[in-house]
Design a protein around this motif. Structure first.
Motif, short mmCIF file in Angstrom:
data_model
loop_
_atom_site.label_atom_id
_atom_site.label_comp_id
_atom_site.label_asym_id
_atom_site.label_seq_id
_atom_site.Cartn_x
_atom_site.Cartn_y
_atom_site.Cartn_z
N GLN A 70 -21.28 11.35 68.18
CA GLN A 70 -18.72 11.18 68.44
C GLN A 70 -18.19 12.81 68.97
O GLN A 70 -17.31 12.56 69.78
CB GLN A 70 -17.96 10.92 67.31
CG GLN A 70 -19.06 9.10 67.06
CD GLN A 70 -17.85 7.94 65.38
OE1 GLN A 70 -17.30 9.71 64.87
NE2 GLN A 70 -17.32 7.77 64.91
N THR A 71 -18.65 13.53 68.25
CA THR A 71 -18.25 14.90 68.35
C THR A 71 -18.67 16.23 69.30
O THR A 71 -18.61 16.82 69.88
CB THR A 71 -18.01 15.50 67.64
OG1 THR A 71 -18.77 16.38 66.79
CG2 THR A 71 -17.11 14.64 67.10
N THR A 72 -20.70 15.77 69.55
CA THR A 72 -21.55 16.98 69.75
C THR A 72 -22.39 16.32 70.69
O THR A 72 -22.82 15.25 70.52
CB THR A 72 -22.25 17.64 68.99
OG1 THR A 72 -22.90 17.10 67.99
CG2 THR A 72 -21.22 18.43 68.02
N ALA A 105 -23.47 21.03 72.79
CA ALA A 105 -21.96 21.15 73.07
C ALA A 105 -20.94 20.14 72.50
O ALA A 105 -21.26 19.10 71.60
CB ALA A 105 -22.18 20.97 74.48
N SER A 106 -19.60 21.32 71.54
CA SER A 106 -18.96 20.24 71.24
C SER A 106 -16.66 20.42 71.99
O SER A 106 -17.43 21.52 73.14
CB SER A 106 -18.96 20.67 69.73
OG SER A 106 -18.70 21.77 69.66
N ASP A 107 -16.50 20.50 71.00
CA ASP A 107 -14.98 20.91 71.58
C ASP A 107 -15.28 22.31 70.99
O ASP A 107 -14.13 23.42 72.04
CB ASP A 107 -14.06 19.83 70.96
CG ASP A 107 -13.85 18.93 71.20
OD1 ASP A 107 -14.31 18.11 72.71
OD2 ASP A 107 -13.08 18.23 70.05
#
Length: 160
Positions: A70-72, A105-107
């Motif tokens: 969900q995030t990365t 990669a994430s936020d």
């Protein structure tokens, strides 16, 4: 007469090797394609066969595994991957070369690592059965019994 028999045996051996090499390649490509999910992507630029006459090798150029949640998004890649099979097609040696690349990669700030070894980064895979007994519609998760890596020294470098 003896020459014809020897020539026939050599021809039979070569044809058998070619058939099994293409069989191994098509099975592994099938397993990779059947392992694709929304969270796991496996890609490569080209697959070829090699190893004549002593074994079967399936070589993947630029292999990459992408794991997405969900995030990365995480990627593991190398320049090539060699699957070397024994003659029974029950296990394989995986050779990733001397360098593996990892990125996440994430936020937040992307993370990149380069894993490097003096020797090839090698893994060993045992299949649940011989490759010719496994259904082609199976995924890698269902057919792999054991995976071991045998590199005593791997150095990780941050690319950031």
């Amino acid at each position: 007469m003896i020459r014809k028999i020897v020539l026939a045996l050599i021809t039979l051996f070569v044809l058998t090797w070619i058939v099994f090499a293409h069989f191994a390649k098509s099975k592994i490509v099938s397993f990779i394609n059947n392992s694709q999910t929304d969270n796991i992507k496996i890609s490569y630029s080209d697959a070829s066969i090699a190893g004549f006459p002593f074994g079967w090798k399936v070589r993947f150029s630029s292999p990459k595994i992408t794991l997405i949640d969900q995030t990365t998004s995480q990627e593991i890649s190398s320049d090539y991957l060699n699957f070397s099979f024994n003659y029974k097609l029950e296990n394989a040696k995986l050779s990733f070369g001397k360098v593996l690349y990892y990125s996440s990669a994430s936020d937040e700030v992307p993370i990149e690592y380069r894993l490097q070894s003096q020797d090839d980064i090698v893994g060993f895979v045992d299949f649940t059965e011989a490759l010719y007994n496994i259904d082609s519609s199976s995924s890698l998760k269902k057919i792999i019994q054991n995976v071991e890596f045998s590199n005593p020294y791997i150095v990780a470098f941050s690319n950031n």
